[in-house]
Design an enzyme around this catalytic site. Sequence first.
Site, PDB file in Angstrom:
ATOM      1  N   GLY A 162      -4.097  33.326   1.930  1.00  0.00           N
ATOM      2  CA  GLY A 162      -4.662  32.430   2.934  1.00  0.00           C
ATOM      3  C   GLY A 162      -4.934  31.053   2.371  1.00  0.00           C
ATOM      4  O   GLY A 162      -4.781  30.050   3.069  1.00  0.00           O
ATOM      5  N   CYS A 171     -17.182  31.374  -1.151  1.00  0.00           N
ATOM      6  CA  CYS A 171     -16.001  31.119  -1.982  1.00  0.00           C
ATOM      7  C   CYS A 171     -16.280  30.121  -3.096  1.00  0.00           C
ATOM      8  O   CYS A 171     -15.366  29.627  -3.734  1.00  0.00           O
ATOM      9  CB  CYS A 171     -14.843  30.641  -1.108  1.00  0.00           C
ATOM     10  SG  CYS A 171     -14.259  31.931  -0.007  1.00  0.00           S
TER      11      CYS A 171
END
Length: 383
Positions: free
Chosen positions: A73, A325
């Site tokens: 992704g 993240c």
Amino acid sequence: MSASPVYLDAATAAPMHPVARQALLAAFDDGWADPGKLYTQARRARQLLDAAREATALTLGVRADEVSFTPSGTTAAHGAVLGGLSGRHRVGSTLVHSAIEHSAVLHAAERHVATGGTVTGVPVDRLGRLDLTAWSAAVRAPGVALAALITASHEVGTVQPVAEAAAACAEVGVPLYVDAAQSVGRVPVPAGWSVLTASAHKWGGPPGVGVLAVRKGTRWESPWPADEREGGRTPGVVNLPAVVAAAASLRAAAADAAAEATRLAPLVDRIRARVAAEVPDVEVVGDPVLRLPHLVTFSCLYVDGEALLHALDRRGFAVSSGSSCTSSTLRPSHVLEAMGVLSHGNVRVSLHRETTEADVERFLTELPGIVADLRAEAGVVGL
């Protein structure tokens, strides 16, 4: 005997769907050859790749030749941003994006600035929802090549006004890229976008498969060295067994999405209500209504986020914290900062198809004591 572990971090990676596992194993037998060759084994691999592309396109509501598979992704997001900017470099060099984009998009923006481009960030309100007035003004400015908007926040779950943002872009001919990683396979993605990305391990597919969809007529140029595979949009041989598994699981997840949303949304409502009522000095963040059905985030004052995660993990609960993240840094989440909300002791809980009501009840029963113990250890008492 210790209680069984409870995994509550589907927004990072959902447990692999049984359909994905079955498809992956079957594709190891039939999908190992290079689909670009002409012999029998390669033709079988090509059939599998074409079928995976058709199925993914059908779920996304696009043409098969608009869909490419990438190694992740993140790779898809980088390609979406840099390719969208490259394709319209004659128009201008400004990228407009919300203040709460995923770090993959922000890192691509940093690369764009480092090579001479400009970036305009658009703020969000305290619920994490885009300021549409500021967005409309930003995309109307001269020299805007591309606009980027996450469909729903990966950190707090707030659904963004994609249709309205897309309409503002369309009025001035600016293509819109949407990072739909948290939406695809769970909730419908509004129309009006030019470029979309998604990530298979968010919906129960295997890790290492991204989706990049570029609508026909969009000015987009690959930012990578030339490669004839995947329509020239991403270089290298695709991991075909993983792609087949990703497509199969997406179809299954999308078919169950409405029922799963109906099942999980009340559990998230319960977490929002009980945490606010039973844990002192806590802030439940994100829009309480316009949100993803499976995700909730809250912050606990006087508690270190990392210590809270470890304490929950010792009790068998896997959750995420802060900026999911960028957890290698101690810097507060850029999303929570942009919202202007509490970032101390931040916990993100995200549910999935295997999450039960009993799992949620156990978490809610144990959380207040865990937080109280950590505060006591830190010398904070009497709350």
